[in-house]
Design an enzyme around this catalytic site. Structure first.
Site, PDB file in Angstrom:
ATOM      1  N   LYS A   1      42.145  53.647  35.789  1.00  0.00           N
ATOM      2  CA  LYS A   1      41.290  53.158  36.884  1.00  0.00           C
ATOM      3  C   LYS A   1      42.095  52.318  37.855  1.00  0.00           C
ATOM      4  CE  LYS A   1      38.642  49.317  36.188  1.00  0.00           C
ATOM      5  NZ  LYS A   1      38.873  48.244  37.167  1.00  0.00           N
ATOM      6  N   ASN A   2      42.913  51.403  37.322  1.00  0.00           N
ATOM      7  CA  ASN A   2      43.574  50.437  38.201  1.00  0.00           C
ATOM      8  C   ASN A   2      44.798  51.000  38.930  1.00  0.00           C
ATOM      9  OD1 ASN A   2      41.620  48.625  37.657  1.00  0.00           O
ATOM     10  ND2 ASN A   2      42.825  47.369  36.237  1.00  0.00           N
TER      11      ASN A   2
ATOM     12  N   CYS B   1      32.757  36.311  41.637  1.00  0.00           N
ATOM     13  CA  CYS B   1      33.153  37.345  40.699  1.00  0.00           C
ATOM     14  C   CYS B   1      32.926  36.806  39.304  1.00  0.00           C
ATOM     15  CB  CYS B   1      34.627  37.656  40.917  1.00  0.00           C
ATOM     16  SG  CYS B   1      35.339  38.628  39.627  1.00  0.00           S
TER      17      CYS B   1
ATOM     18  N   ARG C   1      38.790  34.170  41.752  1.00  0.00           N
ATOM     19  CA  ARG C   1      39.582  35.302  42.262  1.00  0.00           C
ATOM     20  C   ARG C   1      39.779  35.271  43.770  1.00  0.00           C
ATOM     21  NH1 ARG C   1      38.131  40.813  39.320  1.00  0.00           N
ATOM     22  NH2 ARG C   1      40.294  41.265  39.751  1.00  0.00           N
TER      23      ARG C   1
ATOM     24  N   ASP D   1      43.389  42.174  30.447  1.00  0.00           N
ATOM     25  CA  ASP D   1      42.341  43.194  30.335  1.00  0.00           C
ATOM     26  C   ASP D   1      42.127  43.676  28.901  1.00  0.00           C
ATOM     27  OD1 ASP D   1      41.888  43.008  33.026  1.00  0.00           O
ATOM     28  OD2 ASP D   1      42.943  44.849  33.566  1.00  0.00           O
TER      29      ASP D   1
ATOM     30  N   ARG E   1      31.820  51.624  34.761  1.00  0.00           N
ATOM     31  CA  ARG E   1      32.772  51.308  35.822  1.00  0.00           C
ATOM     32  C   ARG E   1      34.190  51.672  35.388  1.00  0.00           C
ATOM     33  NH1 ARG E   1      33.257  45.672  36.847  1.00  0.00           N
ATOM     34  NH2 ARG E   1      35.029  46.588  37.877  1.00  0.00           N
TER      35      ARG E   1
HETATM   36  C1  EPZ Z   1      44.084  43.384  38.847  1.00  0.00           C
HETATM   37  O1  EPZ Z   1      43.234  42.452  39.488  1.00  0.00           O
HETATM   38  C2  EPZ Z   1      43.194  44.293  38.052  1.00  0.00           C
HETATM   39  N1  EPZ Z   1      42.272  44.996  38.930  1.00  0.00           N
HETATM   40  C3  EPZ Z   1      42.435  43.475  37.010  1.00  0.00           C
HETATM   41  O2  EPZ Z   1      41.667  44.362  36.214  1.00  0.00           O
HETATM   42  C4  EPZ Z   1      43.434  42.741  36.120  1.00  0.00           C
HETATM   43  O3  EPZ Z   1      42.735  41.911  35.229  1.00  0.00           O
HETATM   44  C5  EPZ Z   1      44.377  41.900  36.973  1.00  0.00           C
HETATM   45  O4  EPZ Z   1      45.015  42.732  37.989  1.00  0.00           O
HETATM   46  C6  EPZ Z   1      45.489  41.223  36.175  1.00  0.00           C
HETATM   47  O5  EPZ Z   1      46.231  42.194  35.499  1.00  0.00           O
HETATM   48  C7  EPZ Z   1      42.630  46.121  39.521  1.00  0.00           C
HETATM   49  O6  EPZ Z   1      43.765  46.572  39.415  1.00  0.00           O
HETATM   50  C8  EPZ Z   1      41.608  46.841  40.328  1.00  0.00           C
HETATM   51  P1  EPZ Z   1      45.770  39.526  40.408  1.00  0.00           P
HETATM   52  P2  EPZ Z   1      43.794  41.558  40.667  1.00  0.00           P
HETATM   53  O7  EPZ Z   1      45.838  39.564  41.876  1.00  0.00           O
HETATM   54  O8  EPZ Z   1      44.810  42.364  41.370  1.00  0.00           O
HETATM   55  C9  EPZ Z   1      45.289  34.846  41.334  1.00  0.00           C
HETATM   56  C10 EPZ Z   1      39.696  45.166  35.169  1.00  0.00           C
HETATM   57  O9  EPZ Z   1      38.907  44.780  34.277  1.00  0.00           O
HETATM   58  N2  EPZ Z   1      45.271  35.178  42.763  1.00  0.00           N
HETATM   59  O10 EPZ Z   1      46.960  39.964  39.633  1.00  0.00           O
HETATM   60  O11 EPZ Z   1      42.629  41.054  41.429  1.00  0.00           O
HETATM   61  C11 EPZ Z   1      44.051  35.348  40.611  1.00  0.00           C
HETATM   62  O12 EPZ Z   1      42.958  34.470  40.779  1.00  0.00           O
HETATM   63  C12 EPZ Z   1      40.233  44.226  36.199  1.00  0.00           C
HETATM   64  O13 EPZ Z   1      40.050  46.349  35.307  1.00  0.00           O
HETATM   65  C13 EPZ Z   1      45.307  34.157  43.683  1.00  0.00           C
HETATM   66  O14 EPZ Z   1      45.362  32.980  43.335  1.00  0.00           O
HETATM   67  O15 EPZ Z   1      44.487  40.373  39.897  1.00  0.00           O
HETATM   68  C14 EPZ Z   1      44.540  35.413  39.191  1.00  0.00           C
HETATM   69  O16 EPZ Z   1      44.512  34.136  38.604  1.00  0.00           O
HETATM   70  C15 EPZ Z   1      39.650  42.873  36.151  1.00  0.00           C
HETATM   71  N3  EPZ Z   1      45.287  34.476  45.022  1.00  0.00           N
HETATM   72  C16 EPZ Z   1      46.008  35.823  39.353  1.00  0.00           C
HETATM   73  O17 EPZ Z   1      46.355  35.518  40.707  1.00  0.00           O
HETATM   74  C17 EPZ Z   1      45.234  35.757  45.456  1.00  0.00           C
HETATM   75  O18 EPZ Z   1      45.216  35.975  46.675  1.00  0.00           O
HETATM   76  C18 EPZ Z   1      46.267  37.297  39.121  1.00  0.00           C
HETATM   77  O19 EPZ Z   1      45.372  38.066  39.927  1.00  0.00           O
HETATM   78  C19 EPZ Z   1      45.209  36.815  44.503  1.00  0.00           C
HETATM   79  C20 EPZ Z   1      45.238  36.494  43.162  1.00  0.00           C
END
Ligand code: EPZ
Length: 429
Positions: free
Chosen positions: A22-23, A126, A131, A316, A408
């Site tokens: 998915k991701n 969320c 996030r 995840d 999902r």
């Molecule tokens: C991706 O989310 C995945 N989603 C998530 O999977 C997964 O849990 C996550 O990466 C971590 O591996 C998809 O790929 C669609 P991040 P993402 O940006 O990209 C902080 C699932 O169940 N951050 O790596 O949104 C954030 O809050 C989902 O399939 C900021 O601070 O995650 C977090 O603490 C859920 N500012 C950390 O970085 C930003 O602008 C990592 O988030 C962006 C992120």
């Protein structure tokens, strides 16, 4: 609303085919916005999130055609999407659509890179924490876009196109890295991304973009370098297997005992999780075609695990591991470092008899000899599937409500588990 009913206590035995990730599928579909030519994606999973993104892309004027079935194809083969963003008719991604799926915010980068402007709703609240999107905005700003926040929308403008630059992420972010890579492919000059996310899905998207004519090197390492090009072209790419689905079924098999082959699962995509299963006493055998997971009569040993960006243990799979450890012989510790508030499953696992104490980002799980079935529900995809895993081993009947969360991210979950002997059925309405 559909529910899933599980009667626990049956061992799993058989083969589970692993779907496309998915991701990876979601950002790959979004990457189609970068070219006027057709992007063909194979092995796309049939998931609610994919269907939702099809609607979102349709709103920008993207045409998506799903290939018909070919001889010999079964539901185990992913679908093939022909995605054509020949004419982008609208560069606004409205609140009603973005609020349903966070990843749709990522259209910001290709839209501003190709069209010179994008207006994308802030994703809003969320279930797994705040996030924020500050680092995604920082990335496109570094590439020369001006950013305004207007009425809850992020408005990015770069009428003369984006310019290559250095982007240093203060923390590892998958969404930030996808954004920076996609935007930089069409920027003038060279972009260097430091502290990039190394997740396999980043590598898969970079591979596809390179087939489309991009010049990206270093994907999968901390530093990614992109030489911008004027145009990208069409290409054909198969989505890589879903490492989280693989890990989830590995934990399900470890939970019930039995012998399960995870067909198409690739061990190098989830080595940290497989290492944890081995230390818990599970027999893990990688082969060329997939991964075999066996647990004989022996009980599970407790573990101490901290989630972290790839290649470490993935957030995840945190909920699923907690379900598994709730039946271990001893006390486990799981620390969640990626998302605050990603513990919605704890209360529900407790309803099934698990003994879990939470202290900030650290959970202490005291293994119990048996869980007991109960009605449960969860507000997030991975939390929901952790309840399914717990239910497979619990005594008696469990109903998991709000199944749309599972739809999902897990393709034909009840079918895949049912074929391995689980007593699992979907109840409609
Ligand atoms: C991706 O989310 C995945 N989603 C998530 O999977 C997964 O849990 C996550 O990466 C971590 O591996 C998809 O790929 C669609 P991040 P993402 O940006 O990209 C902080 C699932 O169940 N951050 O790596 O949104 C954030 O809050 C989902 O399939 C900021 O601070 O995650 C977090 O603490 C859920 N500012 C950390 O970085 C930003 O602008 C990592 O988030 C962006 C992120």
């Amino acid at each position: 609303m559909d529910r899933i009913r599980i009667v626990g206590g049956r061992k799993l035995n058989g083969t589970i085919p692993i779907s496309g990730a998915k991701n990876a599928a979601l950002p790959l579909m979004i990457a189609s916005l970068l070219t006027e030519e057709t992007l063909i994606l194979d092995n796309v999973p049939r998931l609610a999130d994919v269907a939702q993104l099809e609607r979102i892309l349709g709103n920008h004027g993207v045409d998506i055609m799903v290939s018909g079935k070919r001889p010999g194809e079964t539901a185990d083969n992913g679908q093939t999407l022909h995605i054509s963003a020949a004419r982008i008719v609208d560069t606004t991604a409205p609140y009603e659509l973005v609020s349903k799926m966070r990843a749709s915010f990522w259209v910001l980068a290709p839209l501003v890179a190709r069209m010179g402007d994008a207006r994308v709703s802030m994703p809003g609240g969320c279930a797994i924490g705040t996030r924020p999107v500050d680092l995604l905005i920082m990335a496109v700003e570094r590439l020369g876009a001006t950013i305004d926040i207007e009425g809850g929308y992020v408005v990015a403008r770069a009428p003369k196109g984006l310019r290559g630059s250095e982007i240093v992420f203060p923390k590892v972010t998958v969404s930030g890295t996808h954004t920076a890579v996609m935007a930089a492919t069409l920027a003038k000059g060279t972009t260097v991304i430091e502290n990039a996310a190394r997740e396999p899905e980043i590598v898969d998207v970079a591979d596809c973009l390179n087939k489309m004519g991009a010049h990206i090197s270093g994907a999968g390492t901390r530093q990614i370098v992109i030489e911008g090009v004027a145009k990208l072209r069409g290409a054909r790419h198969a989505v890589l297997p879903d490492r989280i689905e693989t890990g989830t079924y590995a934990m399900a098999a470890a939970m019930t005992g039995g012998d399960v082959f995870l067909q198409n699962g690739r061990p190098e995509l989830l080595q940290a999780a497989l290492d944890v299963l081995v230390s818990a006493g599970v027999i893990v055998t990688p082969t060329n075609q997939g991964i075999r997971i066996v647990r004989n009569g022996a009980g599970l040993a407790p573990v101490d695990v901290t989630t972290a960006p790839f290649p470490e243990f993935p957030t995840d799979l945190q909920a699923q591991l907690m379900a598994l450890m709730s039946c271990a012989r001893g006390t486990s510790h799981i620390t969640e470092t990626i998302f605050e508030n990603r513990f919605m499953h704890v209360g529900e696992l407790t309803r099934l008899g698990a003994r879990i104490q939470l202290e900030g980002e650290r959970a202490t799980i005291e293994g119990v000899p048996h869980l007991k079935g109960a009605p449960v529900m969860a507000t997030d995809l991975r939390a929901s599937v952790s309840l399914v895993i717990a239910a497979l081993a619990a005594e008696g009947e469990t109903t998991v409500n709000r199944v749309y969360h599972l739809d999902r991210g897990f393709e034909r979950l009840e079918d895949k588990l049912g074929r391995c002997g689980a007593a699992i059925e979907r109840l409609s309405g």
